[in-house]
Each structure stands twice: as structure tokens, then as C-alpha cells.
Design a protein around this motif. Structure first.
Motif, PDB file in Angstrom:
ATOM      1  N   UNK A 238       3.253  -2.946  12.226  1.00 45.58           N
ATOM      2  CA  UNK A 238       4.357  -3.269  11.575  1.00 45.58           C
ATOM      3  C   UNK A 238       4.546  -4.517  10.672  1.00 45.58           C
ATOM      4  N   UNK A 239       3.344  -5.046  10.467  1.00 46.53           N
ATOM      5  CA  UNK A 239       3.208  -6.625   9.709  1.00 46.53           C
ATOM      6  C   UNK A 239       3.396  -6.216   8.308  1.00 46.53           C
ATOM      7  N   UNK A 240       3.437  -5.116   7.809  1.00 49.59           N
ATOM      8  CA  UNK A 240       3.724  -4.808   6.556  1.00 49.59           C
ATOM      9  C   UNK A 240       4.737  -3.648   6.513  1.00 49.59           C
ATOM     10  N   UNK A 241       5.619  -3.490   5.408  1.00 48.51           N
ATOM     11  CA  UNK A 241       6.380  -2.286   5.417  1.00 48.51           C
ATOM     12  C   UNK A 241       6.174  -0.978   4.893  1.00 48.51           C
ATOM     13  N   UNK A 242       6.287   0.071   5.459  1.00 51.20           N
ATOM     14  CA  UNK A 242       5.720   1.145   5.109  1.00 51.20           C
ATOM     15  C   UNK A 242       6.424   1.526   3.943  1.00 51.20           C
ATOM     16  N   UNK A 243       7.610   1.201   3.441  1.00 48.48           N
ATOM     17  CA  UNK A 243       8.335   1.587   2.165  1.00 48.48           C
ATOM     18  C   UNK A 243       7.706   0.615   1.000  1.00 48.48           C
ATOM     19  N   UNK A 244       7.702  -0.419   1.119  1.00 49.52           N
ATOM     20  CA  UNK A 244       6.822  -1.311   0.166  1.00 49.52           C
ATOM     21  C   UNK A 244       5.596  -0.719   0.129  1.00 49.52           C
TER      22      UNK A 244
END
Length: 434
Positions: A238-244
Motif C-alpha cells: 500500500x505504498x501507492x493508492x489503488x485508486x490513483x
């Protein structure tokens, strides 16, 4: 210790301050937020490699989070031990009004979170969970009769048709909020505190270019080409957003969105059928008699099978903690079909080595390769390493990188002959399913 009312946000597989649903909800509340992270001893004590790159990765990102919080006069509190014990102590030390966290769908996490929720309920503390690391939750995309899909294609259609603009909506950056609990600087636990050392493996960046996304469909199968996102480890923790990420991919690559679709399909299978962690999804495959030759398994692990594309993949994994996805299918097929070694052996090896290891996807991928999983394709899909090489590494660039000696006399002789291994596999599965 202060008895000022606080809410606690529990970081787990959502290691970012930006677009973090549970953290956002906590910060919207009327009480200051105390963020924590627990190095779960039940998980990390089982790690064989004391310089495990995943732990180094987690530690690095926790340090980054803590540095940002320090600028706000806040801190990320870190703990090492069993979550149940640590939470009991936290609820003694602080006047906790609410616990906030993002949902985790793996069997162990569900059991752990239920235990913490029960502790909270006993003390009349609200326990608030949120969807964050998926677009659709595992029980959100179901058949008309309310049962889960067990075949990908119909699931994927409904998954895609069910996406709305709301699924891509991000929540405001946590940097806009000052509602953190003010606490003196509290350095996070060091790796040494837990008996680990820093890994030297290099983790790919947490971004993917639009160029790669636009050409993803045509390039993703070629291991010598820089054609994949390499974002697996960032999605895992989760170091990046799945939505973004989905926003970025929308309109640029339906193939890439389909990969996110696969990721969530395997979450569905794990959620509804947790037995797949140790069992065949298709129970009629329980009768398959695996050969489980330990010497051949070791040759596979070390990249010494005599099949260059297989050996290249295994050496890439051992050296970098990563393996190209097309090659993952090839090496998994080789282990389960050519060598007739139980998929659980290969799955466990990947679980130890892969930076982007995620239980649902790893399990689903291995059962797909073995033919024991959800895939509608029967057991007779057996990848030919040589034809796979001609198709996906025609100039042998990938093989030359990882197996430079493949044309030399000292290169390993094939440990099994393809045609004979294929026939043996087909006969074994036929007998088991008769």
C-alpha cells in the motif's frame, strides 16, 4: 501517560499518508489521531532470511511516514510483538475512543482483526474498518444468486461493469490535516531491534509511466523488454493508492486494468474459500500423485534445470526478489507439470523470495499453473519451455542476461525431456481424475 481522548489509526498494508481511507476517516474525527504500526512477531519471526528485503522495504516506508509526521509535531509509534498483547497495553496507556484501520482480507488478518475488535467492544471503543487496497471488496461482485464467481471471465465482466467514478475517487491528502496527536519525537524500531539487517536488494520505484501503460498490452509478455509496471510490491504494502493507479490506467490500458481485475478475483477466491491456502481448489485433483523429487526441486530452485528460460527466471528471482510474470507462468508450469512437484512447494518458495508476494495472487497463480485452481482450462495445458522462448524471448536477451553459459559445455543438461515429461504428466492426471 496522558488520558486525553485519542483515536488510533493502525497502519498495516497501507503504508502512505496520501489517499489513505482509514487514516482520512480517523483524521476527520473530533479526537486527535495517534498512528501506530505493529511488527507482528507471528509473521516476521517466521522469516528465514534475516535481511529479508520486504521487512527492509516496510521499515524504509515507515521511516518516511515518521519523518513527515515529525514536521507536524506528531510521531508514528512502532511496536514489535503479538498484536493482541500490544493492543491490550495501548488501551491501558491511552484514553482510546476509536480504532481505525483498513480491511485486510487474508485469513490470518481476519482472525487477528476479530480478536482486536472483541477487545475494543469489551471496553466500548468503536472499531472502524474501511475498504482501501481494492476497488471492489471480495463480497461486492457476486452472481445474481448471491454466490461468488469461481471463473474469471464472467467475474471480470461484472467487476468492470460495476466500476463507477466513485471507485476511483481519492480522499484528500493527510498533509492537509493537523489533527494528529502531538507527541515528542519517537524514533521507530530499528531492524536490529528485531534481529534483522538491512537488505541490499533494490526495489523499483512506486510510479509507472503513461508510456509503459499505453504499450502494456503489446509489451508485457516479453521479459527482455521494460514493459511491465513493477508495482507489485507497492500494491502489496500500500505504498501507492489503488485508486490513483486505476485512474492513471483508465483509458490508457484495458490490459493493465484487467491485471488489477485478476488481483481482486484471487482475493475473492481466498475470501470465500480460505481452504485454498493449503488445499486444491478443485478437490478432485487431490488424487494426483506428485513425484516430489527433492533433487529436482533443488535444481529448479537454483536455476539448474537445463532449460534456459526456466533457469533464467529462477536466477532472476534469487538475485532480485522479482520475476517477470510471463516467466512465472513458465517456471510454475515446469515445476508442476514437467517435474510433477506439488504446487505448494513452488508456492512456498515464491513466498520466501518474492518482494511482491501476496497470498491471494501467489496461491491463485500457482493453482492456475498446476490446473488445480479456478481456471476452466483442463490439466493438459503444459507450457513447452522451448516454444515459450521462441515466442517471448526470440533474441535470447533475457536468457543471456541470467544464464550466460547456456550455450557452453558446462551448462546443466536438461533434467527431464520435454516430450516424455509431458506424456508422464498427462497420464498421471488422467489416472487421478479417472
Amino acid at each position: 501517560m496522558t488520558k486525553k481522548p485519542v483515536n488510533i489509526f493502525w497502519f498495516r498494508r497501507d503504508l502512505r499518508l496520501e489517499d489513505n481511507t482509514g487514516l482520512h476517516k480517523a483524521l476527520e474525527g473530533k479526537h486527535p489521531v495517534l498512528p501506530i504500526f505493529i511488527f507482528d512477531s507471528q509473521i516476521i519471526d517466521s522469516l528465514e532470511d534475516r535481511s529479508d528485503a520486504r521487512l527492509t522495504f516496510i521499515h524504509h516506508h515507515l521511516s518516511k511516514i515518521n519523518e513527515v509526521l515529525k514536521e507536524k509535531g506528531a510521531a508514528l509509534l512502532t511496536f514489535y510483538g503479538e498484536p493482541k498483547t500490544i493492543w491490550a497495553k495501548l488501551l491501558e496507556d491511552y484514553n482510546v475512543q476509536g480504532i481505525f484501520l483498513n480491511r485486510d482480507y487474508e485469513p490470518y488478518a481476519r482472525k487477528r482483526d476479530t480478536e482486536i475488535e472483541e477487545i475494543a467492544q469489551e471496553q466500548n471503543i468503536s472499531f472502524n474498518t474501511f475498504k482501501d487496497h481494492v476497488l471492489h471488496e471480495p463480497d461486492a461482485v457476486l452472481k445474481d444468486d448471491g454466490t461468488p464467481y469461481v471463473v474469471f471471465t464472467p467475474y471480470s465482466r461484472r467487476w468492470r461493469d460495476s466500476l463507477t467514478p466513485g471507485h476511483f475517487k481519492t480522499v484528500p491528502s493527510a498533509s492537509y490535516y493537523d489533527n494528529y496527536y502531538q507527541i515528542p519525537n519517537a524514533p521507530i524500531l530499528s531492524l536490529a531491534d528485531m534481529g534483522f539487517t538491512k537488505s541490499k536488494l533494490v526495489v523499483p520505484p512506486s510510479t509507472v509511466s503513461d508510456t509503459i501503460l499505453k504499450r502494456y498490452g503489446e509489451n508485457r509478455d516479453y521479459p527482455a523488454v521494460n514493459g511491465t509496471s513493477r508495482l507489485g510490491v507497492h500494491l502489496r504494502f500500500g505504498t501507492i493508492s489503488i485508486r490513483e493507479l486505476a485512474q492513471q490506467a483508465e483509458g490508457k490500458s484495458s490490459t493493465f486494468l484487467n491485471e488489477l481485475n485478476w488481483r481482486e478475483f484471487y482475493q475473492v477466491i481466498l475470501w470465500h474459500f480460505p481452504r485454498v491456502v493449503t488445499e486444491n481448489f478443485k478437490t478432485n485433483y487431490n488424487a494426483v500423485e506428485w513425484r516430489n523429487n527433492e533433487d529436482e526441486f533443488q535444481a529448479w530452485c537454483e536455476g539448474k534445470t537445463g532449460y534456459p528460460i526456466v533457469d533464467a527466471g529462477m536466477r532472476e528471482l534469487n538475485a532480485t526478489g522479482y520475476m517477470h510474470n510471463r516467466v512465472r507462468m513458465i517456471v510454475a508450469s515446469f515445476l508442476t507439470k514437467h517435474l510433477l512437484i506439488d504446487w505448494r512447494w513452488g508456492e512456498a518458495y515464491f513466498a520466501k523470495k518474492l518482494l511482491d508476494y501476496e497470498l491471494a495472487s501467489n496461491n491463485g497463480g500457482w493453482q492456475w499453473a498446476a490446473g488445480t485452481g479456478t481456471d476452466a482450462q483442463p490439466y493438459f495445458r503444459i507450457f513447452n519451455p522451448e516454444s515459450q522462448t521462441r515466442k517471448f524471448d526470440p533474441e535470447l536477451k533475457y536468457i543471456r542476461q541470467w544464464v550466460p553459459e547456456f550455450q557452453e559445455l558446462n551448462y546443466a543438461k536438461p533434467i527431464v525431456e520435454h516430450k516424455a515429461a509431458r506424456e508422464r504428466c498427462l497420464n498421471t492426471f488422467k489416472e487421478a481424475l479417472a
